[in-house]
Enzyme design. Structure first.
Site, mmCIF file in Angstrom:
data_model
loop_
_atom_site.group_PDB
_atom_site.id
_atom_site.type_symbol
_atom_site.label_atom_id
_atom_site.label_comp_id
_atom_site.label_asym_id
_atom_site.label_seq_id
_atom_site.Cartn_x
_atom_site.Cartn_y
_atom_site.Cartn_z
ATOM 1 C CB ILE A 23 5.124 2.090 48.859
ATOM 2 C CG1 ILE A 23 3.960 3.094 48.824
ATOM 3 C CG2 ILE A 23 6.379 2.673 48.217
ATOM 4 C CD1 ILE A 23 4.153 4.321 49.703
ATOM 5 C CG ASP A 69 11.094 -5.697 64.365
ATOM 6 O OD1 ASP A 69 11.329 -4.574 63.880
ATOM 7 O OD2 ASP A 69 10.457 -5.866 65.420
ATOM 8 C CG ASN A 96 8.841 1.112 51.606
ATOM 9 O OD1 ASN A 96 8.346 2.181 51.262
ATOM 10 N ND2 ASN A 96 8.127 0.003 51.793
ATOM 11 C CB SER A 148 6.320 10.935 54.289
ATOM 12 O OG SER A 148 5.018 11.462 54.180
ATOM 13 C CE1 TYR A 163 4.234 7.815 58.448
ATOM 14 C CE2 TYR A 163 3.922 10.013 57.536
ATOM 15 C CZ TYR A 163 4.125 8.660 57.347
ATOM 16 O OH TYR A 163 4.240 8.149 56.080
ATOM 17 C CE LYS A 167 7.584 7.968 56.867
ATOM 18 N NZ LYS A 167 8.255 6.801 56.281
HETATM 19 P P1 NDP Z 1 1.891 -0.636 54.329
HETATM 20 O O1 NDP Z 1 1.370 -0.605 55.727
HETATM 21 O O2 NDP Z 1 0.970 -0.985 53.223
HETATM 22 O O3 NDP Z 1 3.164 -1.600 54.233
HETATM 23 C C1 NDP Z 1 4.204 -1.513 55.164
HETATM 24 C C2 NDP Z 1 4.866 -2.857 55.306
HETATM 25 O O4 NDP Z 1 5.950 -2.708 56.256
HETATM 26 C C3 NDP Z 1 3.933 -3.927 55.885
HETATM 27 O O5 NDP Z 1 4.099 -5.141 55.204
HETATM 28 C C4 NDP Z 1 4.395 -4.026 57.330
HETATM 29 O O6 NDP Z 1 4.166 -5.300 57.932
HETATM 30 C C5 NDP Z 1 5.887 -3.790 57.177
HETATM 31 N N1 NDP Z 1 6.506 -3.433 58.450
HETATM 32 C C6 NDP Z 1 5.990 -2.701 59.472
HETATM 33 N N2 NDP Z 1 6.844 -2.633 60.483
HETATM 34 C C7 NDP Z 1 7.959 -3.302 60.112
HETATM 35 C C8 NDP Z 1 9.194 -3.581 60.735
HETATM 36 N N3 NDP Z 1 9.466 -3.155 61.972
HETATM 37 N N4 NDP Z 1 10.108 -4.304 60.061
HETATM 38 C C9 NDP Z 1 9.844 -4.778 58.823
HETATM 39 N N5 NDP Z 1 8.687 -4.554 58.170
HETATM 40 C C10 NDP Z 1 7.747 -3.825 58.817
HETATM 41 O O7 NDP Z 1 2.529 0.820 54.123
HETATM 42 P P2 NDP Z 1 2.810 1.679 52.787
HETATM 43 O O8 NDP Z 1 3.233 0.808 51.685
HETATM 44 O O9 NDP Z 1 1.704 2.632 52.598
HETATM 45 O O10 NDP Z 1 4.045 2.549 53.316
HETATM 46 C C11 NDP Z 1 5.392 2.213 53.047
HETATM 47 C C12 NDP Z 1 6.234 3.398 53.438
HETATM 48 O O11 NDP Z 1 5.813 4.555 52.718
HETATM 49 C C13 NDP Z 1 6.168 3.767 54.915
HETATM 50 O O12 NDP Z 1 7.446 4.185 55.358
HETATM 51 C C14 NDP Z 1 5.207 4.945 54.922
HETATM 52 O O13 NDP Z 1 5.409 5.797 56.024
HETATM 53 C C15 NDP Z 1 5.578 5.607 53.624
HETATM 54 N N6 NDP Z 1 4.580 6.503 53.059
HETATM 55 C C16 NDP Z 1 3.320 6.039 52.811
HETATM 56 C C17 NDP Z 1 2.358 6.889 52.303
HETATM 57 C C18 NDP Z 1 0.958 6.463 52.036
HETATM 58 O O14 NDP Z 1 0.098 7.337 51.845
HETATM 59 N N7 NDP Z 1 0.653 5.176 51.989
HETATM 60 C C19 NDP Z 1 2.692 8.301 52.014
HETATM 61 C C20 NDP Z 1 4.056 8.657 52.282
HETATM 62 C C21 NDP Z 1 4.962 7.782 52.795
HETATM 63 P P3 NDP Z 1 2.819 -5.497 58.847
HETATM 64 O O15 NDP Z 1 1.726 -5.652 57.868
HETATM 65 O O16 NDP Z 1 3.057 -6.740 59.628
HETATM 66 O O17 NDP Z 1 2.712 -4.258 59.705
#
Ligand code: NDP
Length: 258
Positions: A23, A69, A96, A148, A163, A167
């Site tokens: 996203i 982080d 995000n 979410s 989770y 949210k």
């Molecule tokens: P992804 O797992 O595809 O992407 C998340 C990104 O965040 C990854 O690049 C991850 O890195 C990075 N990340 C994780 N932890 C940290 C941290 N501590 N600091 C910085 N970066 C970090 O997730 P989505 O794109 O699906 O989700 C994005 C947001 O949308 C989240 O908050 C999720 O809860 C929310 N969301 C998603 C939904 C879905 O169905 N996909 C629905 C509703 C909400 P790494 O790969 O190293 O972990």
């Protein structure tokens, strides 16, 4: 100037956390396409660099990658300073980054609970405050948080109490900051997506098997796509949303309507 021109982000600067993929990558691309310079902020700096290069090549905008982080206060402060110095300011951000861990509540370890709350809620708090402090001192700005639909409903069949709680916290944090900062020109809103096809869902061992079940339950019969969240975020980042603060936008294909 027409409404589409007014919605553009020319001259604006912003960052997206969790921007390397999913996203965040999609909204970062949309911000750049709309004219903004953007920082891809992620814990995975290799992927963040690839994403920054890809978006810059596709849009011609300045797009940088910054490792951070979001759960570590010093890293968040440093990241914000780097973004301000490299891009020349900060007008908006999309906070995000988030994760999901599923476990029945009675079996969930405190470490699992804490990890989810720490990234999904503490991380949003830290990035909101770091960006907010800069914006309060420099004339204002717009903060977008990813919450979410799980902040509104309890998903089934998977057990994910941490989770869902994290949210719901993001939605209420958003409203609290919006009220505190309303008269100082810093707006704070959240988006609440339904199930979206990203690594988090499509490549998760625990979530992937549930997709057909979710699709059966979904009024539209499918997952959302990251691109289907772009326009609301461009709107929130820009100057046509100046009366919009403290709002949560549910973008879920009507999943939470019943
Ligand atoms: P992804 O797992 O595809 O992407 C998340 C990104 O965040 C990854 O690049 C991850 O890195 C990075 N990340 C994780 N932890 C940290 C941290 N501590 N600091 C910085 N970066 C970090 O997730 P989505 O794109 O699906 O989700 C994005 C947001 O949308 C989240 O908050 C999720 O809860 C929310 N969301 C998603 C939904 C879905 O169905 N996909 C629905 C509703 C909400 P790494 O790969 O190293 O972990």
């Amino acid at each position: 100037m027409g409404i589409i021109e007014k919605m553009r982000l020319d001259g604006k600067k912003g960052f997206v956390t969790g921007g390397a993929r999913g996203i965040g990558k999609s909204t970062a691309a949309a911000f750049a396409e709309a004219g903004a310079d953007v920082a891809i902020v992620d814990i995975d700096i290799c992927e963040a660099k690839k994403t920054a290069e890809e978006i810059s090549a596709g849009t011609g905008r300045k797009v940088i990658a910054v490792e951070c982080d979001c759960t570590v206060p010093e890293q968040v402060d440093r990241m914000t300073a780097v973004v301000v110095s490299e891009l020349g300011g900060l007008d908006f951000c999309h906070n995000n980054a988030g994760i999901c861990i599923n476990a029945p509540a009675e079996e969930m370890t405190f470490e699992q609970w804490y990890k989810v709350i720490n990234i999904n809620l503490n991380g949003i708090f830290l990035t909101d405050i770091a960006a907010g402090k800069y914006m309060l001192a420099h004339g204002g700005g717009s903060i977008i948080n990813t919450a979410s639909m799980s902040g509104h409903i309890v998903n089934v069949p998977q057990p994910q109490c941490a989770y869902n709680a994290s949210k719901a916290g993001v939605i209420q944090l958003t409203k609290s900051l919006a009220i505190e900062w309303a008269r100082r020109n810093v707006r704070v809103n959240s988006i609440s997506p339904g199930y979206i096809g990203t690594e988090l869902t499509l490549n998760s061992d625990s979530l992937k098997p549930l997709i057909s079940k979710w699709n059966e339950m979904a009024p539209l019969g499918r997952l959302g796509k990251p691109e289907e969240l772009q326009s609301i975020c461009v709107y929130l980042a820009g100057d046509t949303s100046t009366f919009t603060t403290g709002a949560d936008f549910i973008v879920d294909g009507a999943f939470t309507c019943f």
